[in-house]
Design a protein around this motif. Structure first.
Motif, short mmCIF file in Angstrom:
data_model
loop_
_atom_site.label_atom_id
_atom_site.label_comp_id
_atom_site.label_asym_id
_atom_site.label_seq_id
_atom_site.Cartn_x
_atom_site.Cartn_y
_atom_site.Cartn_z
N THR A 179 0.85 -1.19 0.00
CA THR A 179 0.00 0.00 0.00
C THR A 179 0.88 1.23 0.00
OG1 THR A 179 -1.83 1.11 1.15
CG2 THR A 179 -0.11 0.14 2.52
N ASN A 182 -0.06 7.82 3.60
CA ASN A 182 -0.41 9.21 3.36
C ASN A 182 0.09 10.08 4.50
OD1 ASN A 182 -1.77 8.24 1.17
ND2 ASN A 182 -3.78 8.31 2.13
N ILE A 188 0.66 11.03 -0.71
CA ILE A 188 1.59 9.92 -0.58
C ILE A 188 2.90 10.39 0.02
CG2 ILE A 188 2.92 8.17 -1.81
CD1 ILE A 188 0.76 8.10 -3.90
N PHE A 226 -3.30 1.54 -5.64
CA PHE A 226 -4.31 2.59 -5.80
C PHE A 226 -5.70 1.95 -5.95
CE2 PHE A 226 -0.29 4.12 -7.61
CZ PHE A 226 -0.07 5.20 -6.77
N LYS A 228 -8.58 2.77 -5.00
CA LYS A 228 -9.70 3.67 -5.26
C LYS A 228 -9.72 4.18 -6.70
CE LYS A 228 -10.11 5.31 -0.47
NZ LYS A 228 -10.10 6.51 0.42
N SER A 229 -8.69 3.86 -7.44
CA SER A 229 -8.64 4.29 -8.84
C SER A 229 -9.65 3.52 -9.68
CB SER A 229 -7.24 4.06 -9.41
OG SER A 229 -7.21 4.35 -10.80
N GLU A 356 -2.74 12.57 -12.07
CA GLU A 356 -3.17 12.46 -10.67
C GLU A 356 -4.65 12.09 -10.55
OE1 GLU A 356 -3.47 15.23 -6.63
OE2 GLU A 356 -2.10 15.79 -8.25
N LEU A 359 -5.52 8.36 -10.11
CA LEU A 359 -5.02 7.61 -8.97
C LEU A 359 -6.05 7.40 -7.87
CD1 LEU A 359 -1.50 9.25 -8.67
CD2 LEU A 359 -2.07 7.07 -9.74
N MET A 361 -6.54 9.46 -5.43
CA MET A 361 -6.04 10.04 -4.20
C MET A 361 -5.07 11.18 -4.53
SD MET A 361 -3.28 7.10 -3.07
CE MET A 361 -2.94 7.93 -1.53
N LEU A 363 -1.46 13.22 -4.01
CA LEU A 363 -0.10 12.75 -3.82
C LEU A 363 0.89 13.89 -3.91
CD1 LEU A 363 1.19 11.06 -7.09
CD2 LEU A 363 -0.73 12.61 -7.02
#
Length: 406
Positions: A179, A182, A188, A226, A228-229, A356, A359, A361, A363
């Motif tokens: 993983t 964050n 990230i 990732f 949630k991508s 981005e 992704l 999220m 970063l």
């Protein structure tokens, strides 16, 4: 800036290599290579043919192909590649054994690595001494002078990685990415990896730049890091069986006779597949071409299961094309192989930064992907590594790869 490269095959190793070459300003000890397989180069990086071409590519790949071929030649001259990883000039040939049917028809139909070879002038020529030709067989040269070459991919991969480690690059193997961590702003800050043997043993690696070079496993790595991508990385795997053979009709002395160098032979087989045969420095002959898009990609490269039926087909082809006319089998099987090549959806690799927004999220580091090279991974490896090093350091790239983005 800490750089994490997921995948220590030839693309990942080449990227780390050029990140530690001038004019790069990266500190070697801040570069981390993460490899999940307990055996290094267990898939395409170690089991591919090692055939190099300069101008056999479609327009989106032409610039990268030329750069990479020139880098292969330059590196071999600088680091004694002829001795260390068998770099040698090669002659590409087409073998036709059926009247009215050229051996390169499948090339022009786009069914294998040499689809662009149809644009070349064809020159009558004789085949290599190790090739057993039928009475009706015809060999034609399909490569321009000095436009094709041959290497031993495993030895080249080992050279790149060992050089990186000597410079201070850190290798984590066998480890798998788990993983990303964050920071307080939800960006990230590090990558969490775990020992493949003991998943509970985890470490955190600071990360300012993340590069995924995991070959056919790239989509899985991206989804793991990732989750949630909503983006699926458009790369699939193509399984390919191979044989490594020694023939008494190919030896070190043959490498300097006649036209000189190694040979690549592209042909067809009555069973319906298109054999590819390559001679290498050191007396080895590599035969492949029996590929499958349905063979499942294993969890790790070392989990592969070789199909004996496929190997049997290759052995029959080897006996027919490399054996003696009297039928005696004097070929020595050095290795039976199976690797999984990463194939880009559009027939070209992905070499570029991930937006981005894909992704899922925020970063504070860039994410890049270099994968999907199909049958050209070895040929394009050095160019890809150099371009990736330039991208992450925001320098002008040495090749035009604008059409190779995600």
């Amino acid at each position: 800036m800490a750089t994490v490269i997921i995948g220590a095959g030839i693309i990942g190793s080449a990227t780390a290599f050029y990140l530690t070459e001038p004019p790069s300003t990266a500190t070697a000890s801040s570069i981390h290579l993460v490899e999940s397989s307990p055996e290094l180069f267990a898939s395409a990086s170690g089991h591919a043919a090692g055939f190099l071409a300069r101008d056999w590519f479609s327009p989106p790949l032409a610039s990268l192909g030329a750069l990479s071929f020139d880098l292969h030649k330059e590196l071999a001259e600088q680091r004694n590649g002829a001795e260390k990883w068998g770099y040698c000039r090669s002659t590409g040939t087409s073998l036709a054994e059926v009247k009215g049917k050229r051996g390169d028809e499948w090339l022009r139909d786009g069914k294998s690595r040499a689809e662009a070879a149809a644009t070349h002038e064809f020159i009558d020529g004789s085949g290599p001494a190790w090739l057993t030709q039928s009475r009706n067989g015809k060999v034609e040269v399909i490569s321009e002078d000095d436009s094709t070459a041959q290497v031993h991919p495993l030895r080249l991969s080992r050279f790149l990685l060992s050089t990186c480690l000597e410079r201070g690059v850190q290798l984590h193997q066998p480890c798998q990415p788990m993983t990303v961590n964050n920071d307080s702003e939800g960006k990230i800050s590090s990558v969490i990896i775990a020992s493949s043997a003991n998943p509970e043993k985890q470490i955190s690696i600071p990360c300012s730049r993340l590069i995924i070079t995991a070959g056919a496993w790239t989509p899985r790595v991206f989804q793991t890091l990732f989750p949630k991508s909503r983006k699926t990385i458009p790369i699939t795997s193509l399984a390919g069986h191979s044989l490594l053979i020694r023939s008494p009709r190919w030896n070190i002395g043959d490498e300097t006779k006649g036209r000189g160098g190694c040979h690549a032979v592209f042909t067809t087989d009555e069973t319906g597949y298109s054999p590819e045969i390559f001679s290498r420095v050191g007396g080895e002959i590599y035969i492949a071409g029996l590929n499958s898009a349905t063979l499942p990609l294993p969890e790790r490269a070392t989990d592969r299961e070789i199909d004996e039926k496929s190997i049997g087909v290759l052995k029959a082809t080897a006996k027919r094309l490399l054996g003696k006319h009297d039928g005696d089998d004097d070929l020595e099987i050095l290795r039976e192989g199976l690797c999984f090549r990463p194939v880009g959806e559009k027939g070209a690799p992905i070499v570029g930064k991930v937006d981005e927004g894909l992704l899922g999220m925020k970063l504070n580091c860039g994410v890049w992907i270099a994968a999907g090279h199909g049958p050209w991974g070895i040929s394009l490896s050095l160019g890809t590594g150099k371009v990736m090093s330039e991208m992450v350091e925001r320098r002008q790239t040495s090749a035009n790869v604008r059409k190779l983005g995600l």
